[in-house]
Write a protein that holds these residues in place. Structure first.
Motif, PDB file in Angstrom:
ATOM      1  N   ASP A 178       0.844  -1.183   0.000  1.00 32.43           N
ATOM      2  CA  ASP A 178       0.000   0.000   0.000  1.00 32.43           C
ATOM      3  C   ASP A 178       0.883   1.237   0.000  1.00 32.43           C
ATOM      4  O   ASP A 178       1.572   1.502   0.985  1.00 32.43           O
ATOM      5  CB  ASP A 178      -0.915  -0.016   1.227  1.00 32.43           C
ATOM      6  N   ILE A 179       0.838   1.972  -1.104  1.00 27.20           N
ATOM      7  CA  ILE A 179       1.604   3.205  -1.220  1.00 27.20           C
ATOM      8  C   ILE A 179       0.618   4.364  -1.254  1.00 27.20           C
ATOM      9  O   ILE A 179       0.286   4.890  -2.322  1.00 27.20           O
ATOM     10  CB  ILE A 179       2.519   3.184  -2.451  1.00 27.20           C
ATOM     11  N   THR A 180       0.108   4.686  -0.115  1.00 27.92           N
ATOM     12  CA  THR A 180      -0.791   5.806   0.148  1.00 27.92           C
ATOM     13  C   THR A 180      -2.106   5.737  -0.639  1.00 27.92           C
ATOM     14  O   THR A 180      -3.175   5.533  -0.061  1.00 27.92           O
ATOM     15  CB  THR A 180      -0.102   7.152  -0.102  1.00 27.92           C
ATOM     16  N   ILE A 181      -2.041   5.936  -1.957  1.00 25.99           N
ATOM     17  CA  ILE A 181      -3.270   5.983  -2.744  1.00 25.99           C
ATOM     18  C   ILE A 181      -3.386   4.845  -3.759  1.00 25.99           C
ATOM     19  O   ILE A 181      -4.366   4.775  -4.492  1.00 25.99           O
ATOM     20  CB  ILE A 181      -3.410   7.329  -3.470  1.00 25.99           C
ATOM     21  N   ARG A 182      -2.398   3.979  -3.811  1.00 23.06           N
ATOM     22  CA  ARG A 182      -2.443   2.865  -4.735  1.00 23.06           C
ATOM     23  C   ARG A 182      -1.821   1.627  -4.110  1.00 23.06           C
ATOM     24  O   ARG A 182      -0.839   1.725  -3.380  1.00 23.06           O
ATOM     25  CB  ARG A 182      -1.730   3.207  -6.042  1.00 23.06           C
ATOM     26  N   ALA A 183      -2.405   0.487  -4.414  1.00 27.39           N
ATOM     27  CA  ALA A 183      -1.894  -0.782  -3.927  1.00 27.39           C
ATOM     28  C   ALA A 183      -1.281  -1.572  -5.069  1.00 27.39           C
ATOM     29  O   ALA A 183      -1.783  -1.565  -6.195  1.00 27.39           O
ATOM     30  CB  ALA A 183      -3.007  -1.595  -3.268  1.00 27.39           C
ATOM     31  N   TYR A 184      -0.191  -2.262  -4.781  1.00 27.49           N
ATOM     32  CA  TYR A 184       0.482  -3.112  -5.749  1.00 27.49           C
ATOM     33  C   TYR A 184       0.464  -4.547  -5.252  1.00 27.49           C
ATOM     34  O   TYR A 184       0.620  -4.807  -4.057  1.00 27.49           O
ATOM     35  CB  TYR A 184       1.926  -2.652  -5.961  1.00 27.49           C
ATOM     36  N   TRP A 185       0.275  -5.462  -6.178  1.00 27.20           N
ATOM     37  CA  TRP A 185       0.180  -6.885  -5.853  1.00 27.20           C
ATOM     38  C   TRP A 185       1.302  -7.679  -6.488  1.00 27.20           C
ATOM     39  O   TRP A 185       1.714  -7.421  -7.618  1.00 27.20           O
ATOM     40  CB  TRP A 185      -1.147  -7.463  -6.350  1.00 27.20           C
ATOM     41  N   GLY A 186       1.760  -8.675  -5.768  1.00 31.87           N
ATOM     42  CA  GLY A 186       2.627  -9.667  -6.361  1.00 31.87           C
ATOM     43  C   GLY A 186       1.812 -10.717  -7.090  1.00 31.87           C
ATOM     44  O   GLY A 186       0.578 -10.707  -7.069  1.00 31.87           O
ATOM     45  N   GLN A 187       2.496 -11.656  -7.732  1.00 29.33           N
ATOM     46  CA  GLN A 187       1.810 -12.698  -8.491  1.00 29.33           C
ATOM     47  C   GLN A 187       1.375 -13.879  -7.633  1.00 29.33           C
ATOM     48  O   GLN A 187       0.632 -14.742  -8.102  1.00 29.33           O
ATOM     49  CB  GLN A 187       2.692 -13.184  -9.639  1.00 29.33           C
ATOM     50  N   GLY A 188       1.832 -13.923  -6.410  1.00 26.60           N
ATOM     51  CA  GLY A 188       1.406 -14.956  -5.488  1.00 26.60           C
ATOM     52  C   GLY A 188       2.385 -16.108  -5.394  1.00 26.60           C
ATOM     53  O   GLY A 188       3.167 -16.368  -6.308  1.00 26.60           O
ATOM     54  N   THR A 189       2.337 -16.797  -4.269  1.00 26.07           N
ATOM     55  CA  THR A 189       3.133 -17.992  -4.057  1.00 26.07           C
ATOM     56  C   THR A 189       2.243 -19.066  -3.441  1.00 26.07           C
ATOM     57  O   THR A 189       1.479 -18.802  -2.516  1.00 26.07           O
ATOM     58  CB  THR A 189       4.364 -17.692  -3.169  1.00 26.07           C
ATOM     59  N   GLN A 190       2.314 -20.267  -3.980  1.00 25.90           N
ATOM     60  CA  GLN A 190       1.430 -21.350  -3.564  1.00 25.90           C
ATOM     61  C   GLN A 190       1.908 -21.980  -2.266  1.00 25.90           C
ATOM     62  O   GLN A 190       3.080 -22.357  -2.136  1.00 25.90           O
ATOM     63  CB  GLN A 190       1.354 -22.424  -4.656  1.00 25.90           C
ATOM     64  N   VAL A 191       0.988 -22.099  -1.325  1.00 26.27           N
ATOM     65  CA  VAL A 191       1.230 -22.826  -0.086  1.00 26.27           C
ATOM     66  C   VAL A 191       0.256 -23.994  -0.037  1.00 26.27           C
ATOM     67  O   VAL A 191      -0.958 -23.796  -0.101  1.00 26.27           O
ATOM     68  CB  VAL A 191       1.044 -21.929   1.151  1.00 26.27           C
ATOM     69  N   THR A 192       0.789 -25.195   0.066  1.00 30.34           N
ATOM     70  CA  THR A 192      -0.032 -26.390   0.139  1.00 30.34           C
ATOM     71  C   THR A 192       0.310 -27.154   1.405  1.00 30.34           C
ATOM     72  O   THR A 192       1.471 -27.510   1.623  1.00 30.34           O
ATOM     73  CB  THR A 192       0.180 -27.292  -1.082  1.00 30.34           C
ATOM     74  N   VAL A 193      -0.698 -27.395   2.228  1.00 29.71           N
ATOM     75  CA  VAL A 193      -0.522 -28.119   3.483  1.00 29.71           C
ATOM     76  C   VAL A 193      -1.262 -29.446   3.355  1.00 29.71           C
ATOM     77  O   VAL A 193      -2.496 -29.476   3.312  1.00 29.71           O
ATOM     78  CB  VAL A 193      -1.045 -27.319   4.678  1.00 29.71           C
ATOM     79  N   SER A 194      -0.514 -30.513   3.287  1.00 30.55           N
ATOM     80  CA  SER A 194      -1.108 -31.818   3.044  1.00 30.55           C
ATOM     81  C   SER A 194      -0.177 -32.913   3.532  1.00 30.55           C
ATOM     82  O   SER A 194       1.046 -32.774   3.494  1.00 30.55           O
ATOM     83  CB  SER A 194      -1.390 -32.015   1.553  1.00 30.55           C
ATOM     84  N   SER A 195      -0.766 -34.001   3.990  1.00 25.27           N
ATOM     85  CA  SER A 195       0.005 -35.167   4.387  1.00 25.27           C
ATOM     86  C   SER A 195       0.125 -36.163   3.246  1.00 25.27           C
ATOM     87  O   SER A 195       0.795 -37.174   3.346  1.00 25.27           O
ATOM     88  CB  SER A 195      -0.642 -35.837   5.600  1.00 25.27           C
TER      89      SER A 195
END
Length: 115
Positions: free
Chosen positions: A98-115
């Motif tokens: 959040d840069i005051t009046i605009r937000a920037y997003w990354g492309q995301g990173t996958q988190v998988t929780v599984s046995s």
């Protein structure tokens, strides 16, 4: 232009831990806040944790006591330490800057929780 890059996602067993990192770079800017969101398939993108430049922190109820957000303002970097992970934590985790009046997003990173 501002670039946002996440890292640290992966596959982990229930009860395990992961540490996500997010770094913002580019032209000069002042960050008001940085946050982590997550989105599971078929679900909305929801706030996980947020930290302001002044150090104010808030967490989603579902992660309180398990996740810890921190930041290095000098490096424009935010971290999310995730402990005692549960299958319901499985999602793509996105960094929001959040840069005051605009937000920037990354492309995301996958988190998988599984046995």
């Amino acid at each position: 232009q501002v670039q946002v890059v996440e890292s640290g996602g992966g596959l982990v067993q229930p009860g395990g831990s992961l540490r996500l990192s997010c770094a913002a770079s580019g032209r000069p800017f002042s960050i008001r806040a940085m946050a982590w969101y997550r989105q599971a398939p078929g679900k909305q993108r929801d706030l996980v944790a947020r930290i302001t430049s002044g150090g104010t922190i808030n967490y989603a109820d579902s992660v309180k006591g398990r996740f810890t957000i921190s930041r290095d303002n000098a490096k424009n970097t935010v971290y999310l330490q995730m402990n005692y992970l549960k299958p319901e934590d499985t999602a793509v985790y996105y960094c929001n800057v959040d840069i005051t009046i605009r937000a920037y997003w990354g492309q995301g990173t996958q988190v998988t929780v599984s046995s």
